[in-house]
Design a protein around this motif. Sequence first.
Motif, PDB file in Angstrom:
ATOM      1  N   TYR A  37       0.827  -1.207   0.000  1.00 26.58           N
ATOM      2  CA  TYR A  37       0.000   0.000   0.000  1.00 26.58           C
ATOM      3  C   TYR A  37       0.856   1.250   0.000  1.00 26.58           C
ATOM      4  O   TYR A  37       2.017   1.240   0.374  1.00 26.58           O
ATOM      5  CB  TYR A  37      -0.953   0.012   1.199  1.00 26.58           C
ATOM      6  CG  TYR A  37      -0.273   0.279   2.525  1.00 26.58           C
ATOM      7  CD1 TYR A  37      -0.101   1.575   2.991  1.00 26.58           C
ATOM      8  CD2 TYR A  37       0.190  -0.772   3.309  1.00 26.58           C
ATOM      9  CE1 TYR A  37       0.516   1.822   4.204  1.00 26.58           C
ATOM     10  CE2 TYR A  37       0.812  -0.532   4.523  1.00 26.58           C
ATOM     11  CZ  TYR A  37       0.969   0.763   4.962  1.00 26.58           C
ATOM     12  OH  TYR A  37       1.586   1.002   6.165  1.00 26.58           O
ATOM     13  N   GLY A  39      -0.147   5.382   1.179  1.00 21.14           N
ATOM     14  CA  GLY A  39      -1.246   6.168   1.712  1.00 21.14           C
ATOM     15  C   GLY A  39      -0.790   7.264   2.641  1.00 21.14           C
ATOM     16  O   GLY A  39       0.402   7.475   2.852  1.00 21.14           O
ATOM     17  N   LEU A  55     -11.432  -1.754   2.452  1.00 22.28           N
ATOM     18  CA  LEU A  55     -10.585  -1.276   1.360  1.00 22.28           C
ATOM     19  C   LEU A  55     -11.171  -0.019   0.716  1.00 22.28           C
ATOM     20  O   LEU A  55     -10.446   0.933   0.423  1.00 22.28           O
ATOM     21  CB  LEU A  55     -10.400  -2.373   0.305  1.00 22.28           C
ATOM     22  CG  LEU A  55      -9.509  -3.544   0.719  1.00 22.28           C
ATOM     23  CD1 LEU A  55      -9.630  -4.676  -0.288  1.00 22.28           C
ATOM     24  CD2 LEU A  55      -8.066  -3.113   0.891  1.00 22.28           C
ATOM     25  N   ARG A  58     -10.532   2.971   2.921  1.00 24.23           N
ATOM     26  CA  ARG A  58      -9.135   3.400   2.856  1.00 24.23           C
ATOM     27  C   ARG A  58      -8.852   4.115   1.533  1.00 24.23           C
ATOM     28  O   ARG A  58      -8.115   5.096   1.497  1.00 24.23           O
ATOM     29  CB  ARG A  58      -8.171   2.211   2.991  1.00 24.23           C
ATOM     30  CG  ARG A  58      -8.274   1.388   4.281  1.00 24.23           C
ATOM     31  CD  ARG A  58      -7.961   2.095   5.583  1.00 24.23           C
ATOM     32  NE  ARG A  58      -8.971   2.946   6.120  1.00 24.23           N
ATOM     33  CZ  ARG A  58     -10.084   2.541   6.765  1.00 24.23           C
ATOM     34  NH1 ARG A  58     -10.344   1.280   6.934  1.00 24.23           N
ATOM     35  NH2 ARG A  58     -10.937   3.420   7.248  1.00 24.23           N
ATOM     36  N   LYS A  59      -9.431   3.645   0.435  1.00 23.28           N
ATOM     37  CA  LYS A  59      -9.223   4.301  -0.866  1.00 23.28           C
ATOM     38  C   LYS A  59      -9.757   5.732  -0.844  1.00 23.28           C
ATOM     39  O   LYS A  59      -9.152   6.633  -1.412  1.00 23.28           O
ATOM     40  CB  LYS A  59      -9.872   3.486  -1.982  1.00 23.28           C
ATOM     41  CG  LYS A  59      -9.089   2.232  -2.296  1.00 23.28           C
ATOM     42  CD  LYS A  59      -9.771   1.403  -3.366  1.00 23.28           C
ATOM     43  CE  LYS A  59      -8.994   0.118  -3.613  1.00 23.28           C
ATOM     44  NZ  LYS A  59      -9.638  -0.749  -4.611  1.00 23.28           N
ATOM     45  N   LYS A  60     -10.881   5.948  -0.145  1.00 15.14           N
ATOM     46  CA  LYS A  60     -11.431   7.301  -0.008  1.00 15.14           C
ATOM     47  C   LYS A  60     -10.470   8.207   0.763  1.00 15.14           C
ATOM     48  O   LYS A  60     -10.458   9.417   0.568  1.00 15.14           O
ATOM     49  CB  LYS A  60     -12.788   7.267   0.700  1.00 15.14           C
ATOM     50  CG  LYS A  60     -13.896   6.737  -0.168  1.00 15.14           C
ATOM     51  CD  LYS A  60     -15.217   6.729   0.595  1.00 15.14           C
ATOM     52  CE  LYS A  60     -16.320   6.100  -0.222  1.00 15.14           C
ATOM     53  NZ  LYS A  60     -17.574   5.978   0.537  1.00 15.14           N
ATOM     54  N   THR A  64      -3.682   3.567  -1.936  1.00 16.32           N
ATOM     55  CA  THR A  64      -3.677   2.724  -3.127  1.00 16.32           C
ATOM     56  C   THR A  64      -3.135   1.367  -2.698  1.00 16.32           C
ATOM     57  O   THR A  64      -2.319   1.265  -1.780  1.00 16.32           O
ATOM     58  CB  THR A  64      -2.806   3.298  -4.262  1.00 16.32           C
ATOM     59  OG1 THR A  64      -1.462   3.454  -3.791  1.00 16.32           O
ATOM     60  CG2 THR A  64      -3.351   4.635  -4.749  1.00 16.32           C
TER      61      THR A  64
END
Length: 69
Positions: A37, A39, A55, A58-60, A64
């Motif tokens: 990842y 981030g 997931l 976390r992407k928001k 990645t």
Amino acid sequence: MPSTFGSFFVHKDELGFHIYLNLPRHLDASIVPRTQYAGPRIVMPETVPNLNKWLAERKKEGFTFKKAK
């Protein structure tokens, strides 16, 4: 912009999806996937009921993910 990089392991059992930074001794690395990842912060170990929702959240936040080789 992502400033933290790392990887984690995901293992599912009857309690949910466990997110580990280091693979516990009782688990085989050949069957437990490792994800890399990038981030805004470090991914912390936790147990979650729905990995896809975790997931997506976390992407928001700007993370990645990609499967480690």
